[in-house]
Motif scaffolding. Structure first.
Motif, mmCIF file in Angstrom:
data_model
loop_
_atom_site.group_PDB
_atom_site.id
_atom_site.type_symbol
_atom_site.label_atom_id
_atom_site.label_comp_id
_atom_site.label_asym_id
_atom_site.label_seq_id
_atom_site.Cartn_x
_atom_site.Cartn_y
_atom_site.Cartn_z
ATOM 1 N N ASP A 1 24.691 67.559 -8.902
ATOM 2 C CA ASP A 1 25.311 67.301 -10.378
ATOM 3 C C ASP A 1 23.937 66.951 -11.215
ATOM 4 O O ASP A 1 24.242 67.221 -12.335
ATOM 5 C CB ASP A 1 26.049 66.112 -10.224
ATOM 6 N N GLU A 2 22.928 66.240 -10.797
ATOM 7 C CA GLU A 2 21.839 65.914 -11.606
ATOM 8 C C GLU A 2 21.215 67.141 -12.034
ATOM 9 O O GLU A 2 20.401 67.202 -13.040
ATOM 10 C CB GLU A 2 20.876 65.095 -10.925
ATOM 11 N N MET A 3 21.115 67.932 -11.074
ATOM 12 C CA MET A 3 20.459 69.278 -11.460
ATOM 13 C C MET A 3 21.223 70.145 -12.366
ATOM 14 O O MET A 3 20.667 70.716 -13.399
ATOM 15 C CB MET A 3 20.461 70.459 -10.232
ATOM 16 N N SER A 4 22.537 70.122 -12.543
ATOM 17 C CA SER A 4 23.198 70.818 -13.313
ATOM 18 C C SER A 4 22.747 70.242 -14.913
ATOM 19 O O SER A 4 22.668 70.929 -15.847
ATOM 20 C CB SER A 4 24.678 70.634 -13.193
ATOM 21 N N LYS A 5 22.781 68.839 -14.888
ATOM 22 C CA LYS A 5 22.184 68.433 -16.198
ATOM 23 C C LYS A 5 21.179 68.749 -16.603
ATOM 24 O O LYS A 5 20.643 69.016 -17.947
ATOM 25 C CB LYS A 5 22.337 66.992 -16.179
ATOM 26 N N ASP B 1 10.564 72.409 -11.265
ATOM 27 C CA ASP B 1 10.287 71.054 -11.909
ATOM 28 C C ASP B 1 11.383 70.024 -11.407
ATOM 29 O O ASP B 1 10.886 68.981 -11.500
ATOM 30 C CB ASP B 1 10.269 71.114 -13.434
ATOM 31 N N PHE B 2 12.531 70.567 -11.362
ATOM 32 C CA PHE B 2 13.351 69.519 -11.097
ATOM 33 C C PHE B 2 13.436 68.950 -9.629
ATOM 34 O O PHE B 2 13.318 67.800 -9.242
ATOM 35 C CB PHE B 2 14.907 70.074 -11.128
ATOM 36 N N PHE B 3 13.134 69.798 -8.833
ATOM 37 C CA PHE B 3 12.993 69.439 -7.340
ATOM 38 C C PHE B 3 11.736 68.515 -6.986
ATOM 39 O O PHE B 3 11.629 67.424 -6.506
ATOM 40 C CB PHE B 3 13.034 70.744 -6.351
ATOM 41 N N LEU B 4 10.556 69.243 -7.900
ATOM 42 C CA LEU B 4 9.161 68.417 -7.474
ATOM 43 C C LEU B 4 9.321 67.038 -8.191
ATOM 44 O O LEU B 4 8.565 66.244 -7.631
ATOM 45 C CB LEU B 4 8.083 69.145 -7.969
ATOM 46 N N SER B 5 10.024 66.853 -9.017
ATOM 47 C CA SER B 5 9.917 65.329 -9.860
ATOM 48 C C SER B 5 11.179 64.428 -9.329
ATOM 49 O O SER B 5 11.201 63.293 -9.621
ATOM 50 C CB SER B 5 10.153 65.593 -11.182
ATOM 51 N N TYR B 6 12.112 65.009 -8.303
ATOM 52 C CA TYR B 6 13.284 64.330 -8.079
ATOM 53 C C TYR B 6 12.991 63.034 -7.254
ATOM 54 O O TYR B 6 12.393 63.227 -6.168
ATOM 55 C CB TYR B 6 14.334 65.157 -7.345
ATOM 56 N N GLY B 7 13.470 61.898 -7.617
ATOM 57 C CA GLY B 7 13.012 60.579 -7.039
ATOM 58 C C GLY B 7 11.750 60.020 -7.215
ATOM 59 O O GLY B 7 11.223 59.051 -6.635
ATOM 60 N N LYS B 8 11.010 60.908 -8.127
ATOM 61 C CA LYS B 8 9.525 60.249 -8.571
ATOM 62 C C LYS B 8 9.540 59.716 -9.782
ATOM 63 O O LYS B 8 8.816 58.903 -10.246
ATOM 64 C CB LYS B 8 8.705 61.481 -8.069
ATOM 65 N N THR B 9 9.855 60.450 -10.783
ATOM 66 C CA THR B 9 9.771 60.447 -12.082
ATOM 67 C C THR B 9 11.233 60.328 -13.003
ATOM 68 O O THR B 9 12.344 60.780 -12.317
ATOM 69 C CB THR B 9 8.824 61.127 -12.905
ATOM 70 N N GLY B 10 11.218 59.704 -14.225
ATOM 71 C CA GLY B 10 12.472 59.790 -14.956
ATOM 72 C C GLY B 10 13.219 58.517 -14.757
ATOM 73 O O GLY B 10 13.011 57.579 -14.147
ATOM 74 N N PRO B 11 14.281 58.321 -15.622
ATOM 75 C CA PRO B 11 15.102 57.209 -15.689
ATOM 76 C C PRO B 11 15.926 57.027 -14.564
ATOM 77 O O PRO B 11 16.298 55.769 -14.345
ATOM 78 C CB PRO B 11 15.780 57.409 -16.921
ATOM 79 N N ASN B 12 16.210 58.032 -13.793
ATOM 80 C CA ASN B 12 17.110 57.941 -12.799
ATOM 81 C C ASN B 12 16.434 57.843 -11.196
ATOM 82 O O ASN B 12 17.083 58.176 -10.427
ATOM 83 C CB ASN B 12 18.205 59.212 -12.737
#
Length: 325
Positions: free
Chosen positions: A52-56, A247-258
């Motif tokens: 779902d997050e990837m879709s966004k 970019d989505f996978f490599l940053s997932y759980g590391k950066t960003g508001p979520n």
């Protein structure tokens, strides 16, 4: 006649228009294949928030794609029904070889590790310092190996220690015994064997549970990393889409508001994140597969000598090519 031609033309136009709509819809969505390690219900529950997050982030719908077996995901990628997927190394190899796939990332374990290792240990006060010492002195050593179906206990050392040194584990040692990883570690500590194979994660558990026994074991060899699970996409995806996915996978759980919520979701998947990777991570698995085939051919008494030699020569050629890669 004219009316018939007009009707045929109209039908053709309708078909083409429908195809164009279908293509447009395909561009608006991607299917993410998930191998059947457990029930689809459980997998969907754990993966859906990620998708779902990837879709966004991608600006297009990302759907979970399930099949009853690994082959279903591989075939889905082969026929364009799956654009990217989470695989194990063996199934990833099949997707790369048969389905136009390409490794772009792999998972990272909760402790930050990216796989595990096969190891060889000796008693702490042993004069053995390296695997070369074991190879040179094999005839006077008692050696412990793992179950024949164990990757780290048998297949990995079978290639990296025995095959690469032209050593036959069945006849090279004074004695050889087969046991599980824990038994081999304890046999080393109690000096029941001169050296033995075990998995790094088992050694970690023994160290936590029986630190005194673990302290009596010294590691003299560690295999190349047995890689963590890869993520694979179809090579023919648009480059812009590939960049967004990576970019989505490599940053997932590391950066960003979520990031905090994403990290919690990763814990449910038993990952700590994802890391950049390539098809090269599959080379050790390719070597192991070839070694397994080599063993099978060598043991096949139904093959005539010429056929056996031809098959073995082909495998040895492939092994040499992989060693140079």
């Amino acid at each position: 006649m004219l009316k018939k031609l007009m009707t045929t033309a109209a039908l053709a136009f309708a078909v083409l228009a429908a195809g164009a709509v279908h293509a447009q819809e395909a561009e608006k969505s991607l299917n993410f294949g998930i191998i059947s390690t457990e029930s689809s219900k459980n997998l969907k529950q754990d993966w859906q928030p990620v998708l779902d997050e990837m879709s966004k982030k991608l600006g297009m719908k990302v759907n979970a794609f399930f099949a009853s077996d690994y082959a279903g995901i591989i075939e889905g990628m082969r026929f364009g029904k799956v654009q990217m997927a989470w695989f194990g190394n063996k199934s990833a190899m099949e997707a790369v070889d048969r389905a136009g796939g390409e490794v772009f990332a792999h998972v990272v374990n909760p402790d930050g590790s990216e796989g595990y290792y096969s190891m060889v240990g000796v008693p702490k006060d042993s004069p053995i310092k390296s695997i070369d010492d074991i190879v040179k002195n094999a005839k006077v050593l008692n050696f412990g190996i793992g179950d024949p179906n164990s990757t780290s206990g048998f297949l990995v050392p079978g290639y990296y220690i025995f095959a690469k040194n032209n050593l036959d584990s069945k006849t090279a040692f004074k004695t050889i015994r087969s046991a599980n990883h824990e038994s081999n570690i304890l046999a080393i500590a109690n000096k029941q064997v001169d050296a033995a194979v075990f998995a790094s994660d088992t050694m970690d558990r023994i160290t936590a549970r029986l630190p005194d026994m673990a302290s009596k074991v010294r590691v003299v060899w560690k295999s190349p990393l047995i890689a963590a699970d890869p993520l694979v996409w179809r090579k023919d995806l648009p480059q812009a889409t590939k960049s967004k996915i990576k970019d989505f996978f490599l940053s997932y759980g590391k950066t960003g508001p979520n990031a905090v919520q994403e990290k919690a979701q990763l814990e449910k998947l038993q990952f700590s994140g994802f890391k950049d990777s390539t098809d090269a991570q599959l080379n050790p698995v390719r070597q192991l597969e070839l070694f397994k085939d080599k063993n099978k051919i060598e043991a096949d008494t139904t093959l005539n000598l010429d056929d056996k030699k031809a098959k073995l020569d082909d495998i040895n050629r492939k092994l040499t090519e992989l060693a140079k890669a």
